[in-house]
Design a protein around this motif. Structure first.
Motif, PDB file in Angstrom:
ATOM      1  N   UNK A  20      15.636  -0.764  -4.784  1.00  0.00           N
ATOM      2  CA  UNK A  20      14.379  -0.826  -4.045  1.00  0.00           C
ATOM      3  C   UNK A  20      14.602  -0.746  -2.539  1.00  0.00           C
ATOM      4  N   UNK A  21      15.822  -0.766  -2.093  1.00  0.00           N
ATOM      5  CA  UNK A  21      16.118  -0.696  -0.668  1.00  0.00           C
ATOM      6  C   UNK A  21      15.898   0.717  -0.156  1.00  0.00           C
ATOM      7  N   UNK A  22      15.326   0.799   1.013  1.00  0.00           N
ATOM      8  CA  UNK A  22      15.121   2.116   1.615  1.00  0.00           C
ATOM      9  C   UNK A  22      16.169   2.325   2.694  1.00  0.00           C
ATOM     10  N   UNK A  23      16.288   3.532   3.170  1.00  0.00           N
ATOM     11  CA  UNK A  23      17.211   3.825   4.247  1.00  0.00           C
ATOM     12  C   UNK A  23      16.591   3.603   5.612  1.00  0.00           C
ATOM     13  N   UNK A  24      15.424   2.983   5.659  1.00  0.00           N
ATOM     14  CA  UNK A  24      14.689   2.807   6.906  1.00  0.00           C
ATOM     15  C   UNK A  24      14.906   1.446   7.555  1.00  0.00           C
ATOM     16  N   UNK A  25      15.854   0.677   7.084  1.00  0.00           N
ATOM     17  CA  UNK A  25      16.161  -0.608   7.704  1.00  0.00           C
ATOM     18  C   UNK A  25      15.273  -1.749   7.275  1.00  0.00           C
ATOM     19  N   UNK A  26      14.629  -1.616   6.130  1.00  0.00           N
ATOM     20  CA  UNK A  26      13.793  -2.694   5.619  1.00  0.00           C
ATOM     21  C   UNK A  26      14.618  -3.799   5.005  1.00  0.00           C
ATOM     22  N   UNK A  27      13.993  -4.606   4.189  1.00  0.00           N
ATOM     23  CA  UNK A  27      14.698  -5.700   3.537  1.00  0.00           C
ATOM     24  C   UNK A  27      15.630  -5.134   2.476  1.00  0.00           C
ATOM     25  N   UNK A  28      16.907  -5.317   2.676  1.00  0.00           N
ATOM     26  CA  UNK A  28      17.917  -4.794   1.754  1.00  0.00           C
ATOM     27  C   UNK A  28      18.806  -5.932   1.275  1.00  0.00           C
ATOM     28  N   UNK A  29      18.999  -5.969  -0.025  1.00  0.00           N
ATOM     29  CA  UNK A  29      19.844  -6.990  -0.628  1.00  0.00           C
ATOM     30  C   UNK A  29      20.953  -6.285  -1.382  1.00  0.00           C
ATOM     31  N   UNK A  30      22.158  -6.838  -1.270  1.00  0.00           N
ATOM     32  CA  UNK A  30      23.286  -6.324  -2.025  1.00  0.00           C
ATOM     33  C   UNK A  30      23.865  -7.457  -2.861  1.00  0.00           C
ATOM     34  N   UNK A  31      24.399  -7.101  -4.014  1.00  0.00           N
ATOM     35  CA  UNK A  31      25.064  -8.074  -4.877  1.00  0.00           C
ATOM     36  C   UNK A  31      26.442  -7.555  -5.239  1.00  0.00           C
ATOM     37  N   UNK A  32      27.334  -8.479  -5.544  1.00  0.00           N
ATOM     38  CA  UNK A  32      28.682  -8.129  -5.984  1.00  0.00           C
ATOM     39  C   UNK A  32      29.147  -9.167  -6.998  1.00  0.00           C
ATOM     40  N   UNK A  33      29.825  -8.696  -8.010  1.00  0.00           N
ATOM     41  CA  UNK A  33      30.411  -9.611  -8.987  1.00  0.00           C
ATOM     42  C   UNK A  33      31.759 -10.076  -8.461  1.00  0.00           C
ATOM     43  N   UNK A  34      31.978 -11.368  -8.571  1.00  0.00           N
ATOM     44  CA  UNK A  34      33.261 -11.958  -8.204  1.00  0.00           C
ATOM     45  C   UNK A  34      33.706 -12.814  -9.383  1.00  0.00           C
ATOM     46  N   UNK A  35      34.843 -13.433  -9.263  1.00  0.00           N
ATOM     47  CA  UNK A  35      35.375 -14.247 -10.362  1.00  0.00           C
ATOM     48  C   UNK A  35      34.389 -15.355 -10.724  1.00  0.00           C
ATOM     49  N   UNK A  36      33.712 -15.196 -11.871  1.00  0.00           N
ATOM     50  CA  UNK A  36      32.766 -16.179 -12.415  1.00  0.00           C
ATOM     51  C   UNK A  36      31.606 -16.506 -11.476  1.00  0.00           C
ATOM     52  N   UNK A  37      31.324 -15.640 -10.499  1.00  0.00           N
ATOM     53  CA  UNK A  37      30.200 -15.839  -9.589  1.00  0.00           C
ATOM     54  C   UNK A  37      29.559 -14.490  -9.270  1.00  0.00           C
ATOM     55  N   UNK A  38      28.379 -14.571  -8.679  1.00  0.00           N
ATOM     56  CA  UNK A  38      27.692 -13.398  -8.151  1.00  0.00           C
ATOM     57  C   UNK A  38      27.441 -13.676  -6.677  1.00  0.00           C
TER      58      UNK A  38
END
Length: 68
Positions: A20-38
């Motif tokens: 849902x993130x746009x390239x226009x600098x709006x609200x952007x969230x990123x996620x990454x999987x790590x050892x037993x966490x997000x």
């Protein structure tokens, strides 16, 4: 001559941006999987603070926002 042991390296997590993130600098969230966490971060401030969630907490959050 001195020998310094190699420091263990922790691989940088692979971050995925929300579809849902746009390239226009709006609200952007990123996620990454790590050892037993997000990990969650603001994509505009990648070096900033991160939320660290347990896998079950993340799954509950996703279910909640999906309305299930």
């Amino acid at each position: 001559m001195t020998h310094q042991p190699d420091e263990p390296t922790v691989p940088e997590p692979v971050w995925c941006k929300s579809s849902y993130s746009s390239g226009e600098g709006g609200e952007c969230v990123e996620v990454a999987a790590a050892h037993e966490t997000v990990l969650v971060r603001d994509s505009k401030w990648g070096a900033g603070d991160r939320l660290v969630l347990g896998v079950s907490a993340w799954a509950g959050f996703v279910r909640m926002v999906a309305g299930r």
